[in-house]
Design a protein around this motif. Sequence first.
Motif, PDB file in Angstrom:
ATOM      1  N   ARG B  76       0.663  -0.787  -0.100  1.00 29.74           N
ATOM      2  CA  ARG B  76      -0.494  -0.325   0.085  1.00 29.74           C
ATOM      3  C   ARG B  76       0.774   1.320   0.257  1.00 29.74           C
ATOM      4  O   ARG B  76       1.923   1.084   1.450  1.00 29.74           O
ATOM      5  N   GLU B  77       0.988   2.125  -0.751  1.00 26.93           N
ATOM      6  CA  GLU B  77       1.198   2.962  -0.791  1.00 26.93           C
ATOM      7  C   GLU B  77       1.609   4.565   0.501  1.00 26.93           C
ATOM      8  O   GLU B  77       1.937   4.992   0.425  1.00 26.93           O
ATOM      9  N   ALA B  78       0.355   4.518   0.562  1.00 27.49           N
ATOM     10  CA  ALA B  78       0.072   5.292   2.312  1.00 27.49           C
ATOM     11  C   ALA B  78       0.887   4.181   3.052  1.00 27.49           C
ATOM     12  O   ALA B  78       1.461   5.065   3.813  1.00 27.49           O
ATOM     13  N   ALA B  79       1.230   3.772   2.739  1.00 32.15           N
ATOM     14  CA  ALA B  79       1.970   2.822   4.194  1.00 32.15           C
ATOM     15  C   ALA B  79       3.141   2.342   3.856  1.00 32.15           C
ATOM     16  O   ALA B  79       4.168   3.001   5.209  1.00 32.15           O
ATOM     17  N   GLY B  81       4.520   5.255   2.707  1.00 37.89           N
ATOM     18  CA  GLY B  81       5.875   6.556   3.069  1.00 37.89           C
ATOM     19  C   GLY B  81       5.819   7.469   1.745  1.00 37.89           C
ATOM     20  O   GLY B  81       5.534   8.841   1.429  1.00 37.89           O
ATOM     21  N   LYS B  82       5.253   6.789  -0.102  1.00 36.40           N
ATOM     22  CA  LYS B  82       4.989   7.514  -1.325  1.00 36.40           C
ATOM     23  C   LYS B  82       4.900   6.879  -1.935  1.00 36.40           C
ATOM     24  O   LYS B  82       5.007   5.683  -2.244  1.00 36.40           O
TER      25      LYS B  82
END
Lengths: 237, 237, 237, 237, 237, 237
Positions: B76-79, B81-82
């Motif tokens: 997951r990109e939110a996890a 951090g980019k």
Amino acid sequence: MRPSGRAPDEMRAITIEPHFTRHAEGSVLIGFGDTRVLVTASIEERIPPWLRGKGEGWVTAEYGMLPRATHTRGQREAAKGKQSGRTQEIQRLIGRSLRAVTDLKALGERQITLDCDVLQADGGTRTAAISGAWVALRLATNKLLAAGQLEKDPILTQVAAVSCGIYQGNPVLDLDYIEDSGADADANFVLLADGKIAEAQATAEGATYDEEGLLRLLRLARIGCTRIFDAQLKAVG
Amino acid sequence: MRPSGRAPDEMRAITIEPHFTRHAEGSVLIGFGDTRVLVTASIEERIPPWLRGKGEGWVTAEYGMLPRATHTRGQREAAKGKQSGRTQEIQRLIGRSLRAVTDLKALGERQITLDCDVLQADGGTRTAAISGAWVALRLATNKLLAAGQLEKDPILTQVAAVSCGIYQGNPVLDLDYIEDSGADADANFVLLADGKIAEAQATAEGATYDEEGLLRLLRLARIGCTRIFDAQLKAVG
Amino acid sequence: MRPSGRAPDEMRAITIEPHFTRHAEGSVLIGFGDTRVLVTASIEERIPPWLRGKGEGWVTAEYGMLPRATHTRGQREAAKGKQSGRTQEIQRLIGRSLRAVTDLKALGERQITLDCDVLQADGGTRTAAISGAWVALRLATNKLLAAGQLEKDPILTQVAAVSCGIYQGNPVLDLDYIEDSGADADANFVLLADGKIAEAQATAEGATYDEEGLLRLLRLARIGCTRIFDAQLKAVG
Amino acid sequence: MRPSGRAPDEMRAITIEPHFTRHAEGSVLIGFGDTRVLVTASIEERIPPWLRGKGEGWVTAEYGMLPRATHTRGQREAAKGKQSGRTQEIQRLIGRSLRAVTDLKALGERQITLDCDVLQADGGTRTAAISGAWVALRLATNKLLAAGQLEKDPILTQVAAVSCGIYQGNPVLDLDYIEDSGADADANFVLLADGKIAEAQATAEGATYDEEGLLRLLRLARIGCTRIFDAQLKAVG
Amino acid sequence: MRPSGRAPDEMRAITIEPHFTRHAEGSVLIGFGDTRVLVTASIEERIPPWLRGKGEGWVTAEYGMLPRATHTRGQREAAKGKQSGRTQEIQRLIGRSLRAVTDLKALGERQITLDCDVLQADGGTRTAAISGAWVALRLATNKLLAAGQLEKDPILTQVAAVSCGIYQGNPVLDLDYIEDSGADADANFVLLADGKIAEAQATAEGATYDEEGLLRLLRLARIGCTRIFDAQLKAVG
Amino acid sequence: MRPSGRAPDEMRAITIEPHFTRHAEGSVLIGFGDTRVLVTASIEERIPPWLRGKGEGWVTAEYGMLPRATHTRGQREAAKGKQSGRTQEIQRLIGRSLRAVTDLKALGERQITLDCDVLQADGGTRTAAISGAWVALRLATNKLLAAGQLEKDPILTQVAAVSCGIYQGNPVLDLDYIEDSGADADANFVLLADGKIAEAQATAEGATYDEEGLLRLLRLARIGCTRIFDAQLKAVG
């Protein structure tokens, strides 16, 4: 009188659409009224480093909300570069709730990740996510059982969650966004099909509450979860 | 012979479900075969700082893929951090494509954000996103027009996109995941309803190509976009 | 009339200074007019994790712009803590372009990283970077060949890139910053010495374009790349 | 038998050392047995952007743990570059708990930040933090009152928190680290001096629990908080 | 005997190429032997928030090293997403050193940023950067003076820096990489043309040193800085 | 006259409270007047990757300041997501200073981390941290010696640090916050008990200084460190 015209102990329509997407081992679109959460269960034949060599598996969850799931657009967490405290709190809760009904030894050295993505939000996204995650987990585990990859069913019982709150002085079940925004107290209960409690969280917002209030909320939650347990069973056939 | 049995110039089934979610000013679930992208258009009465005082608006896009939209789960990109380079490249392309058909002066000092989230991926997610974004933008702009908030329609014409590629030596239209993974060349074309080209991107993967190859891909793209333009019009009524 | 007084199909002066720095296995300072890019090729005897055990190597690129390479100072990406979407898009393009002329099996299990850092920008930084990267790669590979570390030359042919665009209605070659800022359409072509196309990207900025326009830009690109191929050969002796 | 030899309803020694540091408007070192948390209250004459113009203030909290507060060294969150989900969850809880006893209108347009830093951890750090934060908040508010900067005392009542759990089948009060690590269920209650509940959180760890269990834990919490309320009053004189 | 054959008090060749790039208000490529640093001075008509309204300006610096400036390739800080402690320490030192010779009141409400980017490293990059930054600052300030934008020259005197160290028991001037790697003590001195010291930093590496050692290093630094002051003057004409 | 009334060569009260926390192998609360720093030494039986196989250990340090250690609240670095340049500079200095008195071979393949957290700041936090870190390191190493885990004492001698500066024209020892804010020059010296210098850093703030000034500051530092060495010995018994 509730804004939606519902009775105090009345859930919104529960809709569960299994197999909503095709790649995941388990997948479901769950709706509590206008709240809609897509949950996928992904099985991976690897476990977190700190579990290695213990002969058991892991169940974990991630949670996200599409930027325009809400009334006004929120910033995309991937663009911001971090998950909010609220997001992290919710995904920890979902993970704990599902582990409460999983025999991790029976699961063997594999990890199941439950991705809960809110497509549309109208209150109760975390409780819909937990309730849908059980369905996705059940479907994914069924595949492992059917393939002979498990000796024993690792799912011990059903788990479901629902929110309750005190709205304009009255305890009500399954708050929608309008109620949630104006509630004096806001609680989330995670219950098992055998009547046990996995998690209880009750927060005073405007007004604090007492022991009697807490119990009344818990009783509403039992009513709601009974309805969800039925819908879950229907969905997994 | 294509793995799907399609003819070289045959698109997958195009499905467009408008009003898929209820909060956004415009919303659509678009499918190119098994690829399904949820696009919402959000109108905000504010513009980026660098546009202030110029009397014009902005159209921008964000793109994301749910972790299990794909065959195996991605992080997951939110996890993480980019956002990956690929994600940023795609969202820049979507934004440029929609701006190519928007009169930003006519839009006035407001911003429309197109959130494109892939629920299920089977090749062609960026082209489905662009094609669906036009529908969401159209629906959102219709609301502004109906409410008398615009003097003039800012949407100049339709825009659609489709991928083409050279698969086992043959130019084919609208590649699915299997074809995309094995293609010698891979192109994306963004075309306008008036026949103009907004964007052409053609990349050699295994083998390079020549001018004639590029033109054959462009001709296939014209066939595909004609089909998409029809489906868009049907969806917006 | 172009601002620089150049003919429509006239490149700026191409300057290639090989061995500009001394530590890298290959190093070059390339100039397209006032655009100056320092490219180094670094050989490392390790490969990315996902390539292990396949018996082949990897060629990758990173791109950066010094904060004051431009007319006004931009923020340093290292200080901002992330690379922009533009930077990532460019470095992915450079990597793909160089891999298009490399036999990764022949390279063996090693990685060559092409660092392209723009010392001064006046339009066309990505095309100068690709064109210079080939020289740096060639020099670095020559060292491996001279040292007997390769059985076979992994460089299949030359690769070069140039920008073209439609400026005030006319197709022009190798846009400088003034032209680039005002162009109606902006294209980058990556061509091989054998006439094949590795990558074509054409974007409408103010006005869209048609098939004929695309072909005219491609023909200009061929003229420009022929000049660059000559300069590359002269530079590597 | 508890590892510490305490009776099931016996708190650890509560120590409250007010004015532990000298710059903060309020400051306290609170101990629940070997758990020691330094809490400072900082008054700032500014409020978060979303509160501007509403004529009210804000109370918020941050939480941290020194790397070697624990049995084995944990990574420093500042070095890792982000706060863990656990940290964020705890600091949100502390903030909510203190706001439950604060009249934000009476506070006026200022913000009080409660920094809770764990110097030594032995279970119950969040409950000690909340209990100490009330003291720091009281001391800081006293300064504002003494300086004539407030018309009315914004602190409505006392708030305290304590953990309870089911350890080897028995409900026990104020778990230390050994009990916490092995508890079947783990609860945190935030109670007001008037008997109301601000927050109840009960989590099943190994075994789930029932309504009766929840109530027994709540009763233990009342016993503990009564002791803490006394200690708070003594500390603020 | 030094590896380079130099005498203990002998600097490497100092090369200063002013106007190396064309967009910056001041620009220079400085070399101390094989160490080459590109420094640009950028004038901006804005100041940091904390300086507003004080009627004075600011001089600051940023430092970076190209990934392959060194013998083996280092990770690009922009790709890593943060600047190392070493980088930050160096850019703070450069900024302080240049402010030591600048009358910030006379500069007026503007900021000058000195970007120091190491193209090639062979020891002494921070001292070359400081010495070159003075030239870039001088050139940029000359422009402001020539344009009548300053009433009074804000540059008070020259500043230069050089490294010294104890190598194999002997104090030596201007260490190259080989000496730097093996030195027992390593010092950097920032000196003004009037003989004053702006900064002295001496670190024991393998062996500690005494007062006499410190003074001998300082005396070598005076010899080196005299040479640099001459070269600076020659470069700015 | 110094604001505190101290003589120019007079240290503030040095307080060293060993065993301040209980989990760490070594722990101390050190005070230089109102500056109070908690230092813990953590032993871990692992070393950084780049040291593996060399048969030696490592000593490193981390530094932090509680948000309200200072007169006005600073932002929490963990919340900001990165450590400031100042923080990184200080922790690098602390690590170097302690390694200057440690025989890393004798330490064996283990790492000792010195966490220095400032509870209250009044100037000189880095020098108090270094001086306290020696005590924590000594205590931790004593445990290893007592347990027979070391053949030979790896601590070669004592190390201490103190700040000096030129305040209103006079060299003074051990600056407090008021002096530090107004000093013309500011120096930190790290000295060994045998008289050697591990580190000297002298920075001109308002006014630059000369060789004689540097020596006078160093002489003051010797006076201060003698006092600290005594206090350290008393603390470790």
